[in-house]
Structures are given as structure tokens and as C-alpha cells.
Scaffold this motif. Sequence first.
Motif, PDB file in Angstrom:
ATOM      1  N   TYR A  40      56.705  30.670  34.428  1.00  0.00           N
ATOM      2  CA  TYR A  40      57.437  29.915  33.344  1.00  0.00           C
ATOM      3  C   TYR A  40      59.057  29.959  33.749  1.00  0.00           C
ATOM      4  O   TYR A  40      59.220  30.861  33.503  1.00  0.00           O
ATOM      5  CB  TYR A  40      57.091  30.920  32.143  1.00  0.00           C
ATOM      6  CG  TYR A  40      57.308  30.009  31.031  1.00  0.00           C
ATOM      7  CD1 TYR A  40      58.543  29.448  30.616  1.00  0.00           C
ATOM      8  CD2 TYR A  40      56.387  29.296  30.131  1.00  0.00           C
ATOM      9  CE1 TYR A  40      58.875  28.919  29.630  1.00  0.00           C
ATOM     10  CE2 TYR A  40      56.643  28.952  28.893  1.00  0.00           C
ATOM     11  CZ  TYR A  40      57.819  28.359  28.629  1.00  0.00           C
ATOM     12  OH  TYR A  40      58.129  27.556  27.481  1.00  0.00           O
ATOM     13  N   HIS A  42      62.367  29.067  32.548  1.00  0.00           N
ATOM     14  CA  HIS A  42      63.177  28.587  31.296  1.00  0.00           C
ATOM     15  C   HIS A  42      64.306  27.645  31.656  1.00  0.00           C
ATOM     16  O   HIS A  42      64.820  27.715  32.787  1.00  0.00           O
ATOM     17  CB  HIS A  42      63.443  29.770  30.620  1.00  0.00           C
ATOM     18  CG  HIS A  42      62.637  30.828  30.286  1.00  0.00           C
ATOM     19  ND1 HIS A  42      61.747  30.517  28.895  1.00  0.00           N
ATOM     20  CD2 HIS A  42      61.875  31.742  30.677  1.00  0.00           C
ATOM     21  CE1 HIS A  42      61.104  31.562  28.853  1.00  0.00           C
ATOM     22  NE2 HIS A  42      60.935  32.131  29.738  1.00  0.00           N
ATOM     23  N   TYR A  53      56.308  36.764  29.504  1.00  0.00           N
ATOM     24  CA  TYR A  53      56.450  35.736  28.561  1.00  0.00           C
ATOM     25  C   TYR A  53      55.772  36.039  27.306  1.00  0.00           C
ATOM     26  O   TYR A  53      56.342  36.360  26.307  1.00  0.00           O
ATOM     27  CB  TYR A  53      55.943  34.519  28.803  1.00  0.00           C
ATOM     28  CG  TYR A  53      56.085  33.431  28.124  1.00  0.00           C
ATOM     29  CD1 TYR A  53      57.276  32.832  27.892  1.00  0.00           C
ATOM     30  CD2 TYR A  53      55.029  32.836  27.237  1.00  0.00           C
ATOM     31  CE1 TYR A  53      57.649  31.998  26.740  1.00  0.00           C
ATOM     32  CE2 TYR A  53      55.435  31.940  26.355  1.00  0.00           C
ATOM     33  CZ  TYR A  53      56.593  31.494  26.116  1.00  0.00           C
ATOM     34  OH  TYR A  53      57.007  30.461  25.152  1.00  0.00           O
ATOM     35  N   TRP A  62      62.112  36.228  21.820  1.00  0.00           N
ATOM     36  CA  TRP A  62      62.193  34.798  21.447  1.00  0.00           C
ATOM     37  C   TRP A  62      61.453  34.676  20.300  1.00  0.00           C
ATOM     38  O   TRP A  62      60.175  34.955  20.102  1.00  0.00           O
ATOM     39  CB  TRP A  62      61.369  33.996  22.591  1.00  0.00           C
ATOM     40  CG  TRP A  62      61.994  34.208  23.935  1.00  0.00           C
ATOM     41  CD1 TRP A  62      63.314  33.715  24.494  1.00  0.00           C
ATOM     42  CD2 TRP A  62      61.318  34.544  25.104  1.00  0.00           C
ATOM     43  NE1 TRP A  62      63.331  34.019  25.602  1.00  0.00           N
ATOM     44  CE2 TRP A  62      62.064  34.737  26.115  1.00  0.00           C
ATOM     45  CE3 TRP A  62      60.089  35.079  25.242  1.00  0.00           C
ATOM     46  CZ2 TRP A  62      61.929  35.261  27.439  1.00  0.00           C
ATOM     47  CZ3 TRP A  62      59.578  35.593  26.453  1.00  0.00           C
ATOM     48  CH2 TRP A  62      60.609  35.522  27.604  1.00  0.00           C
TER      49      TRP A  62
END
Length: 129
Positions: A40, A42, A53, A62
Motif C-alpha cells: 500500500y 500512500h 496498514y 489514520w
Amino acid sequence: MNDERHDREVIRQLEDERYTAMLRKDIATLTRLLNERLIYMHSSGVTDTKESYVDGLRSGLWNYRRIERSDVRIEVQGDIALVFAKLAIELMSNDKLKSFEARVLAVWYRKRDGWQLTAVHSGALPPSP
């Protein structure tokens, strides 16, 4: 052609499910949707694995407040689905509110038991004048 149309609809539904899970911090759903070998990337350039994540969501690193998608295009080629989109995101990270837009490519891979997200690569768009 009909199978491809069906696959695109399945991917569209999975993308809806994924973004809803991100907003709700639904770890169980994300654990099911994300491939063990997920990469992943970003829009900041930071790269996560599935584990890091999910840990970031779980820990509050997040806190997604809003994710809006536009310009969505889904291309299915056999057992690979590519999802291109523009995102407008608002999130809390390290006690700071961040708002930005990004272009994103999500790669889904069809396994025997269904589709899983294998890669995400996003790039930040410059702020609007």
C-alpha cells in the motif's frame, strides 16, 4: 463480455465495501479484503504492508473523516482488476487534520475464494489554486 461486466460490478462493490470499512475502522472487513502480500503506497510515498496498514487504522494513526471518489474506471483483465480513481480525502493523522486530493490505482487479484486487494499506489495532486 457479460462476465467482464459482472466482474466490474463485483469490484465496484468491493471498493465500496473497502472505503466504508476504512471510514468505520472495520478491521474484520479489511482483513478479509486485503491480500496477505498487500503493498500500500500512500500519496506521501510511505509504503505499508497489510499488517502495518491495519495496525495504523487500529491504533488511530489514520482516522479517515471523508473519502470521496470520482473519475472511477475499472478495467478487468482475466484475474486482475485495475481501479483508477481520483480521491478527495480528509483525515486526522498525528492529531492534525489533513485534506488532500490524490490519484489512485488499486489492483485486485482473483483467487479461488474471491477477489482480494493486492496493491494500492496513490499520488498526491497539487492543491487547487
